[in-house]
Design a protein around this motif. Structure first.
Motif, short mmCIF file in Angstrom:
data_model
loop_
_atom_site.label_atom_id
_atom_site.label_comp_id
_atom_site.label_asym_id
_atom_site.label_seq_id
_atom_site.Cartn_x
_atom_site.Cartn_y
_atom_site.Cartn_z
N TRP A 1 0.84 -1.20 0.00
CA TRP A 1 0.00 0.00 0.00
C TRP A 1 0.88 1.26 0.00
O TRP A 1 0.58 2.23 -0.70
N ILE A 2 1.93 1.23 0.80
CA ILE A 2 2.83 2.38 0.82
C ILE A 2 3.46 2.58 -0.56
O ILE A 2 3.49 3.70 -1.09
N GLU A 3 3.95 1.50 -1.14
CA GLU A 3 4.59 1.61 -2.46
C GLU A 3 3.60 2.12 -3.51
O GLU A 3 3.97 2.91 -4.38
N ALA A 4 2.35 1.68 -3.43
CA ALA A 4 1.35 2.14 -4.38
C ALA A 4 1.09 3.63 -4.23
O ALA A 4 0.76 4.31 -5.21
N ALA A 5 1.24 4.16 -3.02
CA ALA A 5 0.91 5.56 -2.75
C ALA A 5 2.07 6.52 -2.96
O ALA A 5 1.85 7.74 -3.03
#
Length: 366
Positions: A265-269
């Motif tokens: 999720w962090i990488e996607a954001a």
């Protein structure tokens, strides 16, 4: 990687290999007078060329960056060349002229717009579109974007690619990533409602609207999140929320402190959080993001640090950010491998600062 350029009647290799060594290369040089095979064993080699384009790597036999002299850049901008591989190489060489702050990004974009309908190979098209987005989003000021956006947006939407084709998808995604003018933002809202558009691309369109501060973006995000409650949809929705100008500080603390927040999720954001258009909003957390590097190295997967640096450093575009990164490096309290990763990420920032100073500053002339 070696860098080779034609200048003053000869090929010049400027990047050393090891302790003063050079890459030996056998090159096929394209000139207006014909092809020439050249052995570049030291730092330079003579080439016979009277005028026009000189390209050091026809046929793609060499490994390196192959730069154009000013006369050759103008020749490429003014004409088409065959075969398609050679033309694709020339596009990349012209792009390197932009990265070297030798060619104005606005001139590259005008050239790229003209090349779009002539670039039929999907791989070459994908590369060209990526360069266009980088030039538009990282290297221009708002006034320059205002001026060139309508032509760029029309070029991406006016193509006659069959609906559902890979070409149509590439162009649509590029349009979503670049959309700038009020008319383009309105078209994004129409695209979101269009049957057949993948959920991921709908989220991308909402993200672009949020990045541009469109007042309808929150409602559109809520609607798309409700339409796609899957695990992927929830991750996409979280990524879109990172484009909200008012959420930067809160989300950054979540990236750092919320141990339950999935790494994916962090990488996607990260990209939405660090949009170049919002660099002024993310600059206040840059130093803190750099300070997290040792902990991220210990606790995250191997490529996470690269993605973190690419986003937080790569999303910046001005001299203040570069000064912060340089100051962090001068403190010298990070591991050698992290230092190298940061230097790699900083190269793009250094280039952006140099390009914008020359071509996007208030006094700059294109």
């Amino acid at each position: 990687m070696p860098t080779v350029r034609f200048a003053n009647g000869q090929l010049e290799q400027t990047d050393a290999l090891g302790e003063g060594g050079m890459w030996p290369m056998k090159l096929r040089v394209w000139t207006a007078q014909g092809l020439q095979d050249v052995a570049l064993e030291k730092s330079s080699a003579k080439v016979s060329a009277a005028s026009g384009l000189v390209y050091p790597n026809a046929g793609d036999f060499g490994y390196g960056r192959f730069l154009l002299d000013p006369q050759s850049v103008e020749a490429v901008l003014a004409a088409d060349f065959e075969p398609p591989l050679f033309q694709a190489q020339l596009v990349e060489a012209v792009w390197e002229s932009v990265r070297e702050a030798e060619l104005a990004p606005t001139r590259f974009l005008a050239y790229a717009i003209a090349r779009l309908p002539k670039t039929r190979d999907d791989i070459a098209l994908g590369g060209l579109l990526a360069r266009m987005e980088a030039a538009f989003r990282r290297y221009l000021n708002d006034a320059q974007r205002d001026a060139i956006a309508p032509a760029l947006e029309r070029a991406l939407r006016a193509d006659n690619a069959p609906a559902g084709s890979s070409r149509s998808l590439l162009l649509t995604r590029a349009f979503i990533g670049i959309a700038w003018s009020p008319a383009a933002l309105q078209e994004l809202k129409w695209l979101i409602e269009k049957p057949g558009l993948a959920s991921r691309d709908r989220f991308r369109a909402v993200q672009r609207l949020s990045t541009r501060g469109d007042p309808q973006a929150p409602a559109l995000l809520a609607a798309q999140a409700a339409a796609d409650p899957s695990d992927d949809g929830r991750r996409y929705a979280f990524a879109v929320s990172a484009a909200d100008a008012g959420a930067k500080q809160r989300l950054f603390r979540s990236f750092v402190d919320d141990k339950a927040l999935p790494e994916s999720w962090i990488e996607a954001a990260l990209g939405a959080f660090n949009a170049p258009e919002q660099a002024a909003l993310t600059l206040p957390v840059l130093n803190d993001a750099l300070a997290q590097l040792p902990e991220l190295k210990r606790s995250r997967k191997i490529f996470f640090v690269n993605n973190w640096l690419e986003a937080f450093v790569g999303g910046q575009t001005d001299a203040k950010a570069l000064a912060e990164v340089e100051a962090f490096l001068r403190r010298g309290n990070i591991d050698a491998d992290l230092r190298l990763k940061l230097l790699e990420a900083m190269d793009g920032l250094e280039r952006a600062v140099r390009i914008r100073k020359k071509f996007a500053a208030p006094s700059a002339r294109n």
